[in-house]
Design an enzyme around this catalytic site. Structure first.
Site, PDB file in Angstrom:
ATOM      1  N   ASP A 465       1.009  -4.293  -4.569  1.00  0.00           N
ATOM      2  CA  ASP A 465       2.147  -3.377  -4.472  1.00  0.00           C
ATOM      3  C   ASP A 465       3.465  -4.125  -4.721  1.00  0.00           C
ATOM      4  O   ASP A 465       3.518  -5.374  -4.668  1.00  0.00           O
ATOM      5  CB  ASP A 465       2.150  -2.758  -3.062  1.00  0.00           C
ATOM      6  CG  ASP A 465       2.710  -1.348  -3.037  1.00  0.00           C
ATOM      7  OD1 ASP A 465       3.449  -0.995  -3.966  1.00  0.00           O
ATOM      8  OD2 ASP A 465       2.424  -0.614  -2.069  1.00  0.00           O
ATOM      9  N   ASP A 531       2.566   7.919  -5.844  1.00  0.00           N
ATOM     10  CA  ASP A 531       2.248   8.182  -4.441  1.00  0.00           C
ATOM     11  C   ASP A 531       2.004   9.658  -4.207  1.00  0.00           C
ATOM     12  O   ASP A 531       1.562  10.045  -3.126  1.00  0.00           O
ATOM     13  CB  ASP A 531       3.393   7.711  -3.534  1.00  0.00           C
ATOM     14  CG  ASP A 531       3.248   6.242  -3.182  1.00  0.00           C
ATOM     15  OD1 ASP A 531       2.289   5.614  -3.672  1.00  0.00           O
ATOM     16  OD2 ASP A 531       4.087   5.721  -2.425  1.00  0.00           O
TER      17      ASP A 531
HETATM   18  C1  DGJ Z   1       3.376   2.247  -1.511  1.00  0.00           C
HETATM   19  C2  DGJ Z   1       2.117   2.615  -2.215  1.00  0.00           C
HETATM   20  O1  DGJ Z   1       2.389   3.295  -3.381  1.00  0.00           O
HETATM   21  C3  DGJ Z   1       1.225   3.420  -1.265  1.00  0.00           C
HETATM   22  O2  DGJ Z   1       0.088   3.856  -1.931  1.00  0.00           O
HETATM   23  C4  DGJ Z   1       0.886   2.553  -0.100  1.00  0.00           C
HETATM   24  O3  DGJ Z   1       0.106   1.478  -0.515  1.00  0.00           O
HETATM   25  C5  DGJ Z   1       2.149   2.069   0.575  1.00  0.00           C
HETATM   26  N1  DGJ Z   1       3.050   1.445  -0.364  1.00  0.00           N
HETATM   27  C6  DGJ Z   1       1.836   1.098   1.671  1.00  0.00           C
HETATM   28  O4  DGJ Z   1       2.937   0.576   2.232  1.00  0.00           O
END
Ligand code: DGJ
Length: 728
Positions: A465, A531
């Site tokens: 991430d 997301d």
């Molecule tokens: C952002 C990501 O896009 C989510 O899927 C998740 O992993 C969160 N971060 C976790 O903090």
């Protein structure tokens, strides 16, 4: 569709006559004039011109020669690196200087070298040029791959005897013909990536930029010029992409003189690149794809990605990810129960998301302390990993290696390991700062932690991430702008880890789709599309992300019935039928689902596994249906013997009957058995299914399906129907 995915072009990919070089493959020609008067000029980039003899090439160059400009200096035609010195009044390709000197270079070609492609077929050229007065050396490489995708990059060198040269920007450009009348690009934000925007391509410059230290959730992915009203299957389009994960600028420019260009390059911050004597700067690859319609343009990118990384040839495992199931509530009992449910529905990989490391009870703390939290996991992750492996699933783990929480042991021990400028820290975002990976100790610390975790837990997959934008991103202690160096360091980190763990797969996530580019995809296997897993939003996000990426590279998950990010409620058919076209996964607390929901989900997983080889190797088709509420998209097998198509109602239609849906891209001379792919699911969503859905199906040729089509089912909004076309 003429784009071969793996095949070698039967004809030579290059003709040449003197300084004229004609690169051609898979329906695309690029004609380059690399004469010694300057940097190479593209005389044609577009539809295939056929094999050309030397005299034909010379005649063609004569036929395309521009008239002398009326009332202005008569410059040479604009090259791939536009130069002010040749009466180019648009954006210069190269900007830079030596304390105010040497700011307007005039390059002269010194060498023209043919370059052989990796498959043994000559595919490109390297042109070396020099400006003796400005003391700069330039190499421009241009090639074409077996799928007709063109790439360019440049290398600018400051000779050993010269003073330091400050480089402010280096963009490579390709001309598009006057027929290119419209522009398409994408924008977005968190949870709504890849929204299309269209406008006329008028005189002036349209520039899409990122200063976020990554492409960004709003990144356009491609800047596309096309003929009036171009669509997925119609018109001509020319699209440009920059394979770079840091700051970028991608622009379209039309000048009053009548030139129209697309250009791209890294966006350099003030003073970021100063070439010391003997140093050089190499641009990222600029990718250029021509197509008759967006689908053909995209297919060249898809074929390139499918060829470029061996791990992509592995089937995409079905993922269960813990994020929307448990968020930060990490509890061994809860997670093993989730893993049991994952195994029951047929998942193949279990990914433990954010919340497992020291101090990480929420998103306020812990980044950088990549040690399993002993308060939550007294025996480490071993009991969970053993359980997951015992169920026959691979184990994956979330990390955010380029970041550091100000509330972390790492930040307390090494406050100088954070990017910043002017002796102060940047504004916080999500309570985090950026770890300065250009600092060797910081780099080795994080590399060592990742390496140890992968080894210790037999990790098959990292969800990597990157949640904040880079702001005031200076390297310490000087505070000089450091996005370029940070981007290269992040690449090095990924490359080193992959060298040590060749089977490790990595997902590029950045608050969703904030880091999607061909630079990161040289070293990662999948991207997290967004997301937002609301299936309606996902229909759009996936449709437009597929402009660049093939479906199997885009992570797509089935979430809870009521989407966490939007509050919309959708049937499982709509959710699963949407995720079906990506790298399929589940992000839903399965332990709170009914046995019926689990059975239905298991059924979808089986269906996905049965068809994933087709879904992940075929040609993407997106239909330009006149009813804006009805979206039709699918995948056709490379040999066109089979296809799966989704008919999707994204909203209510204006008319009661949207009429027949044409299905393009099929073999006109092949007869297909056409049926609902999943009649069980179809019956739930259709109030009055047309007879071809409920009965044994119909047998029709690709020609008929492309020209007359199939009566669209009457779908309620936010419902879909999957159609199977079997011509085997
Ligand atoms: C952002 C990501 O896009 C989510 O899927 C998740 O992993 C969160 N971060 C976790 O903090």
């Amino acid at each position: 569709m003429t784009v071969p995915s793996q095949t070698r072009h039967p004809e030579p990919a290059r003709d040449a006559a003197g300084d004229l070089v004609h690169l051609r493959r898979a329906g695309v020609s690029l004609l380059l004039d690399a004469s010694n008067s300057g940097v190479p000029v593209v005389l044609h980039w577009g539809a295939d011109l056929g094999a050309l003899t030397g005299p034909e090439l010379l005649d063609l160059a004569t036929a395309l020669r521009r008239p002398v400009r009326y009332g202005g200096p008569d410059g040479r035609p604009v090259g791939v690196l536009p130069e002010h010195t040749h009466a180019w009044f648009g954006m210069p390709g190269l900007s830079g200087h030596r304390s105010g000197r040497d700011w307007s270079p005039r390059f002269q070609r010194t060498e023209l070298r043919m370059v052989d492609g990796s498959d043994g077929v000559p595919t490109g050229v390297a042109v070396t040029a020099r400006d003796d007065a400005a003391a700069l050396d330039l190499v421009v490489e241009v090639d074409i791959d077996p799928g007709g995708l063109v790439r360019l990059r440049a290398d600018l060198a400051n000779p050993a005897h010269a003073d330091p040269y400050q480089l402010d920007g280096l963009a490579l450009c390709l001309p598009v013909p006057p027929q290119a009348a419209e522009l398409l690009d994408l924008t977005g934000r968190w949870s709504r990536e890849r929204a299309p925007q269209r406008q006329p391509f008028t005189v002036g410059t349209r520039s899409r930029e990122s200063r976020r230290g990554k492409p960004g959730l709003d990144a356009t992915l491609l800047l596309i010029a096309g003929t009036a009203d171009f669509g997925f299957r119609s018109g001509e389009v020319w699209g440009l992409h920059l394979g770079w994960s840091g700051n970028h600028r991608i622009h379209a420019e039309r000048t009053p003189e009548g030139d129209a260009l697309l250009g791209a390059g890294e966006l350099l911050l003030p003073g970021e690149i100063v070439l010391a004597p003997g140093e050089h700067y190499r641009t990222p690859w600029v990718y250029a794809s021509y197509g008759r319609g967006l689908d053909e343009m995209s297919a060249r990118f898809h074929a390139h990605l499918r060829r470029s990384v061996p791990s992509r040839r592995r089937s995409r495992p079905v993922v269960v990810n813990t994020w929307e199931a448990v968020y930060f509530d990490h509890d061994l009992g809860r997670l093993t129960a989730l893993a049991d449910a994952a195994a029951r529905i047929g998942a193949e990989r279990f990914v433990l998301d954010d919340g497992w490391f020291r101090g990480r009870r929420d998103d306020h703390a812990g980044l950088g302390d990549w040690y399993v939290d002993p308060d939550v996991w007294p025996d480490g992750l071993h009991p969970l990993v053993a359980h997951v492996h015992g169920l026959g699933l691979e184990f994956g783990l979330w990390v955010e290696p380029e970041m550091i929480s100000t509330d972390s042991d790492l930040a307390r021990a090494h406050p100088d390991w954070m990017l910043g400028t002017a002796g102060r820290l940047p504004l916080e975002a999500r309570w985090q700062q950026v770890l300065d990976l250009t600092h060797p100790d910081a780099f080795h610390h994080v590399l060592d932690r990742l390496d140890t975790l992968v080894r210790e837990y037999g990790i098959a997959y990292l969800k990597w991430d990157h949640n904040r934008d880079l702001l005031d991103a200076g390297t310490q202690p000087s505070g000089r702008a450091g996005v370029h160096a940070q981007t290269l360091a992040a690449y090095r980190l990924l490359d080193t880890l992959r060298e040590r763990h060749p089977r490790l797969q990595i997902e590029s996530c950045s608050s969703g789709g904030g880091r999607v580019d061909l630079g990161i995809l040289e070293r990662t296997d999948r991207i997290w599309g967004s997301d937002c897993i609301d299936a309606l939003e996902r229909q759009s996000i996936q449709r437009w992300t597929q402009l660049l990426l093939p479906p199997e590279v885009i992570g797509a998950h089935v979430g809870a019935a009521r989407a966490h990010t939007t509050g919309r409620t959708h049937s499982l058919t709509f959710r699963a039928g949407t995720a079906f076209f990506g790298s399929f996964g589940v992000e839903w607390d399965l332990t709170s689902t009914t046995p019926e929901e689990q059975r239905e989900l298991a059924w979808w997983v089986t269906l996905y596994k049965r068809h994933r080889d087709l879904l992940h190797s075929g040609t993407v088709v997106r239909v330009d249906h006149p009813d804006p509420a009805l979206w039709v998209h699918g995948v056709v097998a490379p040999d066109r013997t089979e296809a799966i198509v989704a008919i999707v109602a994204t909203a209510t239609s204006t008319t009661a009957n949207p009429g027949p849906v044409r299905l393009p891209g099929l073999d006109p001379d092949r007869r297909y058995l056409v049926r609902a792919l999943a009649p069980e699911a179809a019956e739930k969503v259709l109030p009055a299914p047309p007879p071809w859905v409920t009965g044994p199906g119909v047998r029709l040729s690709g020609r008929i399906l492309g020209a007359a089509g199939l009566q669209a089912p009457t779908l309620r909004p936010e419902q879909l129907l999957l159609v199977h076309l079997d011509g085997r």
